[in-house]
Design a protein around this motif. Structure first.
Motif, PDB file in Angstrom:
ATOM      1  N   TYR A 153     -14.574 -68.803 -43.170  1.00  0.00           N
ATOM      2  CA  TYR A 153     -13.476 -67.739 -43.587  1.00  0.00           C
ATOM      3  C   TYR A 153     -12.208 -68.668 -43.670  1.00  0.00           C
ATOM      4  O   TYR A 153     -11.310 -68.359 -44.727  1.00  0.00           O
ATOM      5  N   GLN A 154     -11.969 -69.716 -43.141  1.00  0.00           N
ATOM      6  CA  GLN A 154     -10.848 -70.516 -43.062  1.00  0.00           C
ATOM      7  C   GLN A 154     -10.741 -71.433 -44.402  1.00  0.00           C
ATOM      8  O   GLN A 154      -9.666 -71.290 -45.057  1.00  0.00           O
ATOM      9  N   GLN A 155     -11.794 -71.748 -44.812  1.00  0.00           N
ATOM     10  CA  GLN A 155     -11.819 -72.448 -46.342  1.00  0.00           C
ATOM     11  C   GLN A 155     -11.340 -71.274 -47.358  1.00  0.00           C
ATOM     12  O   GLN A 155     -10.703 -71.603 -48.331  1.00  0.00           O
ATOM     13  N   VAL A 211      -9.639 -68.589 -47.072  1.00  0.00           N
ATOM     14  CA  VAL A 211      -8.097 -68.382 -46.771  1.00  0.00           C
ATOM     15  C   VAL A 211      -7.397 -69.582 -47.567  1.00  0.00           C
ATOM     16  O   VAL A 211      -6.425 -69.478 -48.037  1.00  0.00           O
ATOM     17  N   ASP A 212      -7.852 -71.007 -47.131  1.00  0.00           N
ATOM     18  CA  ASP A 212      -6.957 -71.899 -47.647  1.00  0.00           C
ATOM     19  C   ASP A 212      -7.108 -71.842 -49.169  1.00  0.00           C
ATOM     20  O   ASP A 212      -5.793 -72.643 -49.597  1.00  0.00           O
ATOM     21  N   HIS A 265     -12.961 -64.410 -38.221  1.00  0.00           N
ATOM     22  CA  HIS A 265     -11.720 -65.100 -38.488  1.00  0.00           C
ATOM     23  C   HIS A 265     -11.543 -66.418 -38.225  1.00  0.00           C
ATOM     24  O   HIS A 265     -10.824 -67.245 -38.986  1.00  0.00           O
ATOM     25  N   ASN A 266     -12.125 -66.903 -37.218  1.00  0.00           N
ATOM     26  CA  ASN A 266     -12.128 -68.336 -36.631  1.00  0.00           C
ATOM     27  C   ASN A 266     -13.143 -69.119 -37.633  1.00  0.00           C
ATOM     28  O   ASN A 266     -13.313 -70.422 -37.234  1.00  0.00           O
ATOM     29  N   SER A 267     -14.027 -68.688 -38.227  1.00  0.00           N
ATOM     30  CA  SER A 267     -15.116 -69.389 -38.882  1.00  0.00           C
ATOM     31  C   SER A 267     -14.628 -70.493 -40.187  1.00  0.00           C
ATOM     32  O   SER A 267     -13.681 -70.143 -40.568  1.00  0.00           O
ATOM     33  N   LYS A 268     -15.239 -71.534 -40.243  1.00  0.00           N
ATOM     34  CA  LYS A 268     -14.949 -72.357 -41.093  1.00  0.00           C
ATOM     35  C   LYS A 268     -15.004 -71.599 -42.345  1.00  0.00           C
ATOM     36  O   LYS A 268     -14.094 -72.214 -43.257  1.00  0.00           O
ATOM     37  N   LYS A 321      -4.624 -69.764 -50.593  1.00  0.00           N
ATOM     38  CA  LYS A 321      -3.440 -70.073 -50.595  1.00  0.00           C
ATOM     39  C   LYS A 321      -3.097 -71.024 -51.749  1.00  0.00           C
ATOM     40  O   LYS A 321      -1.946 -70.842 -52.319  1.00  0.00           O
TER      41      LYS A 321
END
Length: 122
Positions: free
Chosen positions: A28-30, A32-33, A23-26, A36
């Motif tokens: 995954y965050q990319q 999610v972003d 969940h905190n990995s770059k 969005k």
């Protein structure tokens, strides 16, 4: 606490740590972003919806060259849309990360980890 319960607890704790790390990995965050951004981009969403509708029309109707032409034109627009490109790239990177994770787990347990065992109930 029994040994089996203790093992289950250890697995659950390790799983939670893995989930938090993922969940905190770059990567995954990319993803999610990018998701969005895609959801916020009405033009990109509309373009994708129209493309998918045309694909379905082509699949369900007899061959119609006008639909094929429209589909090709939409495919070009989809391919050139920056929001869609960024989403697809982030999605592919996240899928690759999950597949690599599956490969490592499979190697460690010496059998395919994420495989369908088929069947179901009844």
């Amino acid at each position: 606490m029994s040994e089996a319960a203790s093992e289950e607890l250890a697995v659950e704790e390790s799983l939670q740590t893995f989930i938090e790390t993922l969940h905190n990995s770059k990567t995954y965050q990319q993803f999610v972003d990018a998701n969005k951004q895609l959801n916020a981009d009405e033009e990109a969403r509309s373009l994708l919806e129209t493309y998918q509708q045309k694909q379905q029309e082509l699949d369900t109707d007899d061959f119609d060259s006008s639909i094929l032409g429209e589909l090709q034109e939409l495919k070009t627009k989809v391919s050139n849309n920056v929001t869609i490109q960024e989403y697809q790239a982030a999605r592919e990177e996240f899928i690759a990360l999950v597949e690599q994770t599956n490969d490592v787990i499979s190697e460690q347990i010496r059998q395919e980890f994420a495989q369908s065992l088929g069947g179901g109930c009844c």
